[in-house]
Design a protein around this motif. Sequence first.
Motif, short mmCIF file in Angstrom:
data_model
loop_
_atom_site.label_atom_id
_atom_site.label_comp_id
_atom_site.label_asym_id
_atom_site.label_seq_id
_atom_site.Cartn_x
_atom_site.Cartn_y
_atom_site.Cartn_z
N GLU A 61 0.82 -1.21 0.00
CA GLU A 61 0.00 0.00 0.00
C GLU A 61 0.85 1.26 0.00
O GLU A 61 0.50 2.26 -0.62
CB GLU A 61 -0.92 -0.01 1.22
CG GLU A 61 -2.04 -1.04 1.13
CD GLU A 61 -2.89 -1.06 2.39
OE1 GLU A 61 -2.53 -0.36 3.37
OE2 GLU A 61 -3.91 -1.79 2.41
N GLU A 62 1.98 1.24 0.69
CA GLU A 62 2.78 2.46 0.82
C GLU A 62 3.89 2.56 -0.22
O GLU A 62 4.22 3.65 -0.68
CB GLU A 62 3.38 2.53 2.24
CG GLU A 62 2.34 2.73 3.31
CD GLU A 62 2.95 3.27 4.59
OE1 GLU A 62 4.00 3.95 4.51
OE2 GLU A 62 2.36 3.03 5.66
N LEU A 63 4.53 1.41 -0.53
CA LEU A 63 5.68 1.46 -1.42
C LEU A 63 5.42 0.87 -2.80
O LEU A 63 6.29 0.92 -3.67
CB LEU A 63 6.87 0.73 -0.76
CG LEU A 63 7.30 1.27 0.60
CD1 LEU A 63 8.48 0.48 1.12
CD2 LEU A 63 7.65 2.75 0.53
N GLY A 64 4.24 0.26 -2.97
CA GLY A 64 3.90 -0.29 -4.28
C GLY A 64 4.45 -1.69 -4.49
O GLY A 64 5.15 -2.26 -3.65
N ASP A 65 4.11 -2.25 -5.68
CA ASP A 65 4.50 -3.62 -5.99
C ASP A 65 6.00 -3.77 -6.25
O ASP A 65 6.53 -4.89 -6.24
CB ASP A 65 3.73 -4.14 -7.21
CG ASP A 65 2.24 -4.27 -6.92
OD1 ASP A 65 1.91 -4.41 -5.71
OD2 ASP A 65 1.42 -4.22 -7.85
N GLU A 66 6.71 -2.68 -6.50
CA GLU A 66 8.12 -2.77 -6.79
C GLU A 66 8.99 -2.70 -5.53
O GLU A 66 10.22 -2.67 -5.62
CB GLU A 66 8.53 -1.66 -7.75
CG GLU A 66 7.85 -1.75 -9.11
CD GLU A 66 8.28 -0.63 -10.02
OE1 GLU A 66 9.04 0.25 -9.54
OE2 GLU A 66 7.89 -0.63 -11.19
#
Length: 458
Positions: A20-25
């Motif tokens: 949620e905060e840093l994304g899928d990467e």
Amino acid sequence: MQIKQFSGATIDEVLTKVREELGDEAVILQTKRVVTGGIGGFFGREGVEVTAAEGMPAGEGERANLEAAASVAVAPPTIDTTDASAGDDEAEAFVPTPFGRHLDTRLEAAIEAEATLPPAPGGAPAASPAAAYARAGAPFAPGDRERTEAIIEAARAAVRDAHDAAVEPAPAAVLPPAEMDALEMPPAAPVADPRPAARRAGRTGGGTLDGVRGELVRAGVDPRYLDPFLDGFVRSVLPFVGPGDGIRDAMRDHLSARLPVVRDWKARPAGHTVALVGQSGVGKTSAAANLAGGYRAAGLTVALIAAGDGPHDALEAHARRLDVQLFRAPDAATLARLRATLVDRDLVVVDTAGRSHQQLAGIEGLAALLGPAKIEEIHLVLPLATPLADLGDVQRRFRLVGVNRLAITKIDETRHLGNLVNVPLRMGKPLAYLSDGTSVPGSLAPADARRVAEMILP
């Protein structure tokens, strides 16, 4: 690149926060299990802590997350002991303490021991709680009884082993027989005891120390106060008692030298005032009249004061017969004025009405009566046969009045004279006067330690 730390109860919950905060990467840089709360890390809430960063190429973040989740799922539990105030880049994995290493060793030993045990009936392995805990690989659910028993069992075993290792004596070195024979010394010749035979047997011409102790106990001296006297006697006097001396005589001297009595009988200054307090019927009035009569017979100027409300008929009769001037002081103000007026007398004696130590209000009233007069000596009058069990209460109550001396009366009414020692030691005040009757004058005398010792140990 942004680096953040996430925590949660499960790895799935933490990974959700990361995405949620840093994304899928996002990439997982560090994962570890932590226990918060509890005592020393035990019985606390377990969770997962993850350090993640953003900026990984597409596809690698998901793989890193799966590897991190797998590592947390199979890793043994650890306790986070890092300083919470340290920066993110200073966080280190938990380093086992010596006790932690010993605990791990015990758990591994439990697994090995379990492998050698025969199977339990029904084919189920007979696993101990410790072995089950170690073999599981992941912690039990918080509050699980089996996990708690495993921790306690392993900790107890570790403590027992540490204690046994600390107290186990080192094996003694055994010398060959030939060397032992060479070291053996011939028995020493007996050395004659320089003390006389009577001293070696604990005796002198005056009997044994135990005999003297028994005599004092039979006289009524309480062992609580007698035994310290005897201990001091044995350490400081007995080594110097000669073969012709008597233990009784030496003990009598020791007692008279150490008994708390008023020893400084220097002349009192003019206006010196003595007050007598105590319960009813203990001989206060007779003691006051005796004291005043003795000074009057010696040609000194004396005044008697009847302090407090109530009749003082007996004191008035004694004053007339002894030709001693009597004053009345019904309250504290009058007593203080009389005390200032009679400063030219050689002695001023104040008699008070009896007060029960069980009536606190009466004791407080007596203190209020005597306090403003600033009397030099306040004597607590006690009959010799006062029970020891009452002395503590008497002392606590009459201490409010400012008692600093003791007068023992009615010595002629009992053959057990031990209270002459017990009372001053228990009350913590010196003996000032002794009275062996009610005749006025003549029955009151200053306390003399030698006389007391001879009365108790004739």
